[in-house]
Design a protein around this motif. Sequence first.
Motif, short mmCIF file in Angstrom:
data_model
loop_
_atom_site.label_atom_id
_atom_site.label_comp_id
_atom_site.label_asym_id
_atom_site.label_seq_id
_atom_site.Cartn_x
_atom_site.Cartn_y
_atom_site.Cartn_z
N TYR A 50 0.84 -1.20 0.00
CA TYR A 50 0.00 0.00 0.00
C TYR A 50 0.88 1.26 0.00
N LEU A 51 1.86 1.31 0.88
CA LEU A 51 2.73 2.48 0.97
C LEU A 51 3.58 2.67 -0.29
N GLN A 52 3.83 1.60 -1.02
CA GLN A 52 4.55 1.68 -2.29
C GLN A 52 3.63 2.07 -3.45
N GLY A 53 2.33 2.17 -3.15
CA GLY A 53 1.35 2.53 -4.18
C GLY A 53 0.97 1.38 -5.08
N GLU A 54 1.18 0.16 -4.62
CA GLU A 54 0.93 -1.03 -5.44
C GLU A 54 -0.24 -1.87 -4.93
N TYR A 55 -1.10 -1.27 -4.12
CA TYR A 55 -2.21 -2.02 -3.51
C TYR A 55 -3.51 -1.35 -3.97
N SER A 56 -4.18 -1.98 -4.92
CA SER A 56 -5.40 -1.40 -5.50
C SER A 56 -6.64 -1.76 -4.69
#
Length: 145
Positions: A50-56
């Motif tokens: 999520y923090l890496q922006g990879e959790y949709s």
Amino acid sequence: MHPKQICADLALLGSSLVLDGDELYIEQPENVYPELEAFVQSYKKRIIKYLQGEYSEHEHNVKQTIDKIINYFMGIDQDINRKIDDWFNHDYDSVMKVMKLLVLFWENGWRELKESVSNFESEETDRLSLEIYDRAMSYFKGKKA
């Protein structure tokens, strides 16, 4: 639980979650009870994604569905249990896929059954989870028609 909510809850305590490379840290950990720190650790892989922006949102829906199915098997009372029970009584193949998924989590090291499977997910469990999710949504949408 959605990683966004976990991050927001900790921020309210004055202890933001910080990502340094692939490591997750709690700022001002003295503000956080040990039980909450353990809870964060049990969702570590999802929080990092999520923090890496990879959790949709779609990925969250899939994982949340799997979490609810696991809770169903654990005998945890939740509003969705009757619907899951109905689905499993009509879709044997889905039950077999869920059993296979649970075995995969076990093979990946999941031993504390009350703990999230988040840290024991792999490409194979993600693929199978998506298949189960698609079957569940297809079943439930078909029931509403």
